[in-house]
Design a protein around this motif. Structure first.
Motif, short mmCIF file in Angstrom:
data_model
loop_
_atom_site.label_atom_id
_atom_site.label_comp_id
_atom_site.label_asym_id
_atom_site.label_seq_id
_atom_site.Cartn_x
_atom_site.Cartn_y
_atom_site.Cartn_z
N GLU A 164 1.13 -1.34 -0.41
CA GLU A 164 -0.24 0.26 -0.18
C GLU A 164 0.93 1.47 0.01
OE1 GLU A 164 0.02 -1.46 4.34
OE2 GLU A 164 -0.30 -2.42 2.78
N ALA A 165 2.10 1.65 0.74
CA ALA A 165 2.93 2.77 0.35
C ALA A 165 3.69 2.55 -1.06
CB ALA A 165 4.29 2.46 1.92
N LEU A 183 13.87 8.86 2.47
CA LEU A 183 12.97 8.73 2.04
C LEU A 183 12.23 9.74 1.05
CD1 LEU A 183 11.32 7.29 5.46
CD2 LEU A 183 11.85 5.51 3.18
N ARG A 184 10.90 9.39 0.12
CA ARG A 184 10.51 11.36 -0.96
C ARG A 184 9.51 10.40 -0.22
NH1 ARG A 184 14.44 10.61 -4.59
NH2 ARG A 184 14.84 12.67 -4.57
N PHE A 185 8.39 11.38 -0.47
CA PHE A 185 7.39 11.40 -0.60
C PHE A 185 6.60 11.42 -2.09
CE2 PHE A 185 6.90 12.08 4.04
CZ PHE A 185 6.49 11.65 4.31
N LYS A 186 5.82 10.66 -2.25
CA LYS A 186 4.76 11.27 -3.86
C LYS A 186 3.95 11.88 -3.59
CE LYS A 186 7.11 6.65 -5.34
NZ LYS A 186 6.51 5.50 -5.61
N ASN A 187 3.57 11.90 -5.12
CA ASN A 187 2.10 12.54 -5.39
C ASN A 187 0.90 12.26 -4.79
OD1 ASN A 187 2.22 10.52 -7.07
ND2 ASN A 187 1.38 11.65 -8.78
N TYR A 188 1.18 12.25 -3.22
CA TYR A 188 0.16 12.11 -2.51
C TYR A 188 0.20 13.18 -1.38
CZ TYR A 188 -2.00 7.69 -3.69
OH TYR A 188 -2.45 6.87 -4.69
N VAL A 189 -1.42 14.09 -0.98
CA VAL A 189 -1.14 14.93 -0.36
C VAL A 189 -1.83 14.31 0.85
CG1 VAL A 189 -0.86 16.92 -1.33
CG2 VAL A 189 -2.74 16.20 -1.46
N GLY A 190 -2.61 15.25 2.29
CA GLY A 190 -3.06 14.87 2.93
C GLY A 190 -2.21 14.53 4.76
N ILE A 191 -3.11 13.77 4.93
CA ILE A 191 -2.53 13.29 6.50
C ILE A 191 -1.89 12.32 6.60
CG2 ILE A 191 -3.10 13.32 9.48
CD1 ILE A 191 -4.39 15.70 8.88
N VAL A 195 -13.95 9.51 9.61
CA VAL A 195 -13.15 10.16 9.10
C VAL A 195 -11.97 9.81 9.91
CG1 VAL A 195 -11.66 11.53 7.85
CG2 VAL A 195 -13.54 10.59 7.04
N LEU A 196 -12.32 10.65 10.70
CA LEU A 196 -11.43 10.84 12.61
C LEU A 196 -10.81 9.83 13.05
CD1 LEU A 196 -12.90 14.48 12.48
CD2 LEU A 196 -11.05 14.45 12.23
N LEU A 197 -12.35 9.22 13.53
CA LEU A 197 -11.57 8.15 14.36
C LEU A 197 -10.94 6.69 13.09
CD1 LEU A 197 -15.05 7.75 16.03
CD2 LEU A 197 -12.73 8.39 17.19
N ASN A 198 -10.71 7.23 12.19
CA ASN A 198 -9.32 5.95 11.87
C ASN A 198 -8.36 6.04 12.13
OD1 ASN A 198 -11.17 4.33 10.01
ND2 ASN A 198 -11.57 6.02 8.37
N HIS A 199 -7.41 7.45 12.80
CA HIS A 199 -6.90 8.05 13.10
C HIS A 199 -6.14 7.15 14.45
CE1 HIS A 199 -4.08 10.56 10.87
NE2 HIS A 199 -5.24 10.04 9.80
N GLN A 200 -7.22 6.04 15.06
CA GLN A 200 -7.30 5.48 16.67
C GLN A 200 -6.47 3.73 15.91
OE1 GLN A 200 -9.78 5.30 19.33
NE2 GLN A 200 -11.57 4.91 18.55
N ASP A 240 2.57 0.51 11.23
CA ASP A 240 3.57 0.87 11.97
C ASP A 240 2.81 2.05 10.82
OD1 ASP A 240 4.88 -0.69 12.17
OD2 ASP A 240 5.89 -1.53 10.09
N VAL A 241 2.40 2.23 10.22
CA VAL A 241 1.73 4.14 9.45
C VAL A 241 0.17 3.93 9.61
CG1 VAL A 241 1.39 5.41 7.63
CG2 VAL A 241 3.50 4.53 8.35
N ASN A 242 -0.52 4.55 9.80
CA ASN A 242 -2.42 5.44 9.39
C ASN A 242 -2.47 5.60 8.26
OD1 ASN A 242 -5.22 6.15 9.43
ND2 ASN A 242 -4.60 5.45 11.07
N ASP A 243 -2.10 5.64 6.99
CA ASP A 243 -3.19 6.66 5.94
C ASP A 243 -4.08 6.83 5.78
OD1 ASP A 243 -2.93 3.74 4.78
OD2 ASP A 243 -2.07 3.81 2.59
N SER A 244 -4.96 6.68 6.44
CA SER A 244 -5.94 7.12 5.46
C SER A 244 -6.89 7.74 5.84
CB SER A 244 -7.31 6.22 7.11
OG SER A 244 -6.78 6.97 8.47
N LEU A 245 -5.63 9.33 5.84
CA LEU A 245 -6.46 10.51 5.29
C LEU A 245 -5.49 11.24 3.66
CD1 LEU A 245 -7.28 12.84 8.29
CD2 LEU A 245 -8.60 11.65 6.39
#
Length: 423
Positions: free
Chosen positions: A49-50, A65-73, A258-263, A271-276
């Protein structure tokens, strides 16, 4: 206190241990983060998924590490929150980049992002996470003006007197003095309210913005009689969509989901939550398309048109459906527009245009019998005017034009219309 790190598309992430005494800084487009955070991101890069979001590479013997063309949190399990913003220029301002992202999110038809208001755009000096919290709070405050919904619930209990309905089949023969009864009580402790309270409590621990903290504290008092949800995902699945009483809850519940996905990262062992996270190219396509549909009312605008196929096979069956981003028709003229979230370099070889995109536009032009073709790229300081037209063949011209998402959408669509010479 969770750490908040702001980066831009294609920024490089490095270990803080490379620079003595550094916890987290940004320097020459490189962001240095604690080694533990770096290792969590690095481990995530090797998951399926990453792959579209982040890249691992070596530079002068150092891991990067380099981020690609995704934005958000994006949030790592140590609590570090990365806010990834679109890169609009060589020196993109934080406020402008964040506001531009919010503008693009507003055009997503899926709730709740289309509910972001003009006031939220003006809060772009705050982290994206806090703006989302503010949007949830606003929906909650609208609910509280009418009060929480209540419903009758049957409560079965043992007591020394009859109150409610006596249930003789549940009677304990060893304790005849205790009567088993069922009572219908009109309570606010119902599933939708439990989910909203769970979100309020979660955000109260996560928000670092004082006005949001104050407003969340006020909301907590309204939920004193309400319990919390212990199985958020399952409880959201149980919600009755047909119950009209909760129509006014829809937006708040969507924000809560949406916001509760971050718990979820803590319990799922991730290791990482990429839901946003959102693909910037898809946001850009949607932003331009929504603007064209809204501000070109005299034109027939089709987004992701699927009328034509590329070829017919040996049996005559059509294969490989074509999907141009925008087809605009008026007065027997057809214009094909494709949006690309890439940087045009007017002084570079081939301007940074990919050959595959040119093949794609040619196929669109021939199949749709188009009068003109347009490639639309984000504007930046070196790309403010269209390139000189390209010619495939007689009667089939390709135009490469900029689209500036930092200006009001209505104004930029008007500029685009003039450049397209659509009459």
């Amino acid at each position: 206190m969770p750490q908040h790190v702001v980066v831009y598309e294609y920024d490089v992430i490095r270990r803080a241990s490379e620079v003595s005494g550094v916890i987290s800084i940004t320097q020459n487009a490189d962001t240095f983060v604690p080694d533990t955070t770096f290792d969590l991101l690095k481990q995530w890069t090797f998951t399926a998924e990453a792959d579209a979001v982040i890249q691992f590479f070596m530079q002068k013997g150092k891991e990067c590490l380099r981020f690609k063309n995704y934005v958000g949190i994006l949030q790592t399990s140590d609590g570090t929150q990365f806010e990834i913003l679109p890169k609009l220029s060589q020196n993109t301002g934080l406020f402008t980049a964040r506001q531009s992202l919010l503008k693009m999110l507003r055009t997503i038809s899926d709730v709740p992002f289309h509910r972001l208001s003009q006031a939220h755009l003006q809060q772009a000096n705050q982290p994206l996470w806090e703006i989302f919290i503010s949007a949830f709070i606003r929906e909650m405050e609208q609910i509280m003006r009418q009060g929480l919904e209540r419903a009758y619930q049957t409560i079965e209990t043992e007591q020394s007197f009859v109150r409610g309905k006596w249930l003789p089949h549940r009677q304990n023969p060893l304790h005849p003095e205790s009567l088993f009864t069922a009572i219908d009580e009109f309570k606010s402790d119902i599933l939708p309210n439990r989910l909203l309270k769970t979100c309020v409590l979660f955000l109260a621990k996560r928000s670092q913005h004082l006005p949001n903290q104050v407003r969340l504290r006020q909301l907590r008092f309204a939920f004193e009689e309400v319990g919390t949800s212990h199985q958020v995902k399952a409880d959201f699945a149980k919600l009755e969509k047909s119950d009209r009483r909760f129509n006014r809850y829809v937006q708040a519940l969507q924000w809560a989901k949406v916001l509760l996905n971050h718990q979820s990262w803590a319990t799922a062992g991730k290791d990482v939550n990429d839901s946003l996270l959102f693909p910037t190219e898809r946001l850009f396509e949607n932003y331009v398309a929504r603007g064209a549909k809204r501000y070109l009312p005299d034109h027939e605008v089709s987004y992701q048109d699927n009328m034509h196929f590329l070829i017919d096979d040996h049996s005559g069956k059509r294969r490989f459906r074509l999907r141009p981003d925008l087809v605009i028709r008026k007065d027997n003229q057809t214009f094909i527009l494709d949006m690309k979230w890439k940087w045009i370099e007017p002084h570079a070889k081939n301007y940074g245009i990919e050959q595959s995109d040119l093949y794609q536009l040619y196929a669109y032009g021939r199949k749709y019998n188009a009068d003109a073709l347009f490639l639309i790229y984000p504007a930046h300081e070196d790309f403010q005017a269209p390139l000189l037209p390209f010619r495939y063949e007689e009667g089939l011209v390709l135009n490469v034009i900029p689209f500036d998402i930092t200006v009001p959408l209505s104004e930029e669509i008007k500029t685009m219309e003039n450049r397209l010479e659509i009459k």
